[in-house]
Design a protein around this motif. Structure first.
Motif, PDB file in Angstrom:
ATOM      1  N   PRO A  36     -15.540  52.487 -39.707  1.00 22.11           N
ATOM      2  CA  PRO A  36     -14.403  51.636 -40.082  1.00 22.11           C
ATOM      3  C   PRO A  36     -13.721  50.979 -38.878  1.00 22.11           C
ATOM      4  O   PRO A  36     -13.307  49.817 -38.960  1.00 22.11           O
ATOM      5  N   TRP A  39     -13.469  47.037 -38.368  1.00 18.24           N
ATOM      6  CA  TRP A  39     -12.157  46.404 -38.250  1.00 18.24           C
ATOM      7  C   TRP A  39     -12.067  45.559 -36.978  1.00 18.24           C
ATOM      8  O   TRP A  39     -11.561  44.426 -37.014  1.00 18.24           O
ATOM      9  N   GLU A  54     -16.607  44.493 -42.315  1.00 14.79           N
ATOM     10  CA  GLU A  54     -15.597  45.540 -42.527  1.00 14.79           C
ATOM     11  C   GLU A  54     -16.027  46.458 -43.669  1.00 14.79           C
ATOM     12  O   GLU A  54     -15.878  47.684 -43.591  1.00 14.79           O
ATOM     13  N   TRP A 109     -16.944  50.578 -43.553  1.00 11.00           N
ATOM     14  CA  TRP A 109     -16.442  51.643 -44.426  1.00 11.00           C
ATOM     15  C   TRP A 109     -17.582  52.376 -45.125  1.00 11.00           C
ATOM     16  O   TRP A 109     -17.578  53.601 -45.229  1.00 11.00           O
TER      17      TRP A 109
END
Length: 434
Positions: free
Chosen positions: A167, A171, A285, A289
């Motif tokens: 993550p 990001w 992104e 995740w």
């Protein structure tokens, strides 16, 4: 007889208490160190999602660059561990972490394939000795019967790096996409090098070389831990010269098994984001995740496998089963095609199997090597086995480019893992299951 039983019960209770204290005192910080280590080693897998198009690199160039790290690692691994055994873990681990953080951050200046190869090579040199150094360090604190759990806790750092790094990397690549200063992948290398740099200096103040120097242990606790380790040392192998060390077949067998296992580990580490992206997802992104999920699944698998192996004294069986399960998951990830959910499930099975096997492996050489032989043996097995870190990404990248089929490389990785699962049976049962 009752008095002896009572005394034995007190001793066992005291032993459990002291190892619980040691675990809570040293293991969280060691996990943090390894989390930083693994994050800086494999964040190139996420940088790849943008770096290759920006610089015009192919999968083959990426695979060679990702793998050449392990050439520098191979050359300096044994000398590094011997230095650690001589000067102490505190100073040497701090040196390793600070220098690798600096080199990792310098990856942001790469422009050509040669520069990429060069910085990865020097990153391997900087980092050489860290993982086997920690393995050796744990043998100073835990006897063999407690080490399976300790190694399991230590290797939780790999899935944690995936949980945090996936993550975070996704990001960074999204948040800095329109940065006017430099590309998002360059920010990725800079930002993710900072924790290792800070923690490297913290090592100088927080790490204790051996139990005898721990102020937070009582004299009785220091004596209990030291005597437990020393009793084992007398039954282990201490080679008298380099020739005896190099002719020990068990060391070479273990290096071969570890090689097959590491093929799988870096198959996951370097290609997991790409495997998820190949299912049709484009948002980095979201990929970040989703890439955390396999590592979340791996954490309980690592802990439960380590506890079970210690309880039943069947390390080889647990290792073989875990590695075969990992191979099945890895092969399945190449078969599911454009189905993100199935890909994540397959990768979760692969990660759980591979990382559980990895946590079990290091209990084997640590169970029968002592002193300088332990320092050299653990480092030697690690550096020979980690040549797979060069072979794995290069092999997968080359097969992707040559066959124009991204599944073939994944199948090849799975085959190596199955070979390792069966090869471990050739090692002495007494040593392997100790």
């Amino acid at each position: 007889m009752s008095q002896i039983s009572e005394t034995l019960g007190v001793t066992q209770a005291g032993s459990a208490d002291v190892y619980r204290k040691i675990t809570w005192r040293i293991m969280p910080f060691i996990v943090l160190c390894y989390l930083c280590n693994y994050l800086d080693r494999v964040n190139v897998g996420f940088a790849k999602l943008q770096m290759l198009s920006d610089l015009g690199f192919s999968d083959a160039v990426y695979g060679l660059g990702a793998g050449i790290f392990f050439i520098g690692y191979f050359i300096f691994e044994v000398p590094s561990n011997l230095i650690l055994h001589r000067v102490g873990a505190r100073r040497w681990i701090a040196r390793i972490m600070i220098t690798w953080a600096i080199v990792s951050a310098l990856t942001l200046v790469v422009k050509t394939p040669f520069q990429f190869y060069l910085v990865r090579f020097f990153l391997g040199i900087a980092e050489a000795g860290f993982s086997p150094g920690i393995m050796l360090y744990l043998t100073y604190w835990f006897p063999a019967r407690k080490r399976g759990f300790a190694y399991g806790v230590y290797y939780i750092a790999i899935p944690l790096a995936g949980i945090v790094g996936g993550p975070l990397s996704g990001w960074i690549l999204t948040a800095f996409k329109h940065s006017a200063v430099m590309s998002a992948w360059q920010w990725l290398f800079l930002i993710e090098a900072i924790p290792a740099f800070i923690v490297g200096f913290a090592v100088l103040f927080m790490m204790v070389d051996k139990p005898c120097k721990a102020r937070w242990l009582t004299d009785d606790e220091k004596r209990l831990v030291t005597q437990a380790v020393e009793r084992e040392e007398g039954d282990k192998t201490a080679h008298h010269d380099a020739r005896a060390f190099l002719s020990d077949r068990n060391i070479w067998k273990l290096a071969g098994v570890y090689f097959c296992q590491i093929i799988g580990l870096y198959g996951i580490s370097f290609w997991l984001p790409s495997i998820i992206k190949d299912t049709g997802l484009k948002n980095v992104e979201v990929i970040g995740w989703l890439s955390a999920i396999p590592y979340i699944v791996a954490i309980p698998a690592i802990i439960l496998t380590g506890i079970s192996a210690d309880k039943f004294r069947s390390r080889r069986m647990h290792f073989s089963i875990a590695l075969v399960i990992g191979a099945i998951g890895f092969a399945a990830s190449g078969y599911v095609g454009q189905q993100p959910v199935l890909a994540v499930i397959a990768l979760s099975v692969a990660a759980a199997g591979i990382l559980s096997a990895l946590s079990l492996f290091w209990g084997i050489p640590a169970a029968f090597l002592a002193g300088t032989s332990a320092a050299a043996g653990i480092a030697g097995i690690n550096c020979v086995g980690n040549l797979a870190g060069f072979v794995s990404p290069y092999m997968v990248g080359w097969l992707n480019v040559t066959t124009h089929n991204n599944s073939i490389g994944l199948y090849a990785v799975a085959v190596f893992m199955v070979i390792g699962a069966f090869a471990v049976r050739s090692i002495s049962g007494k040593l392997a299951d100790h």
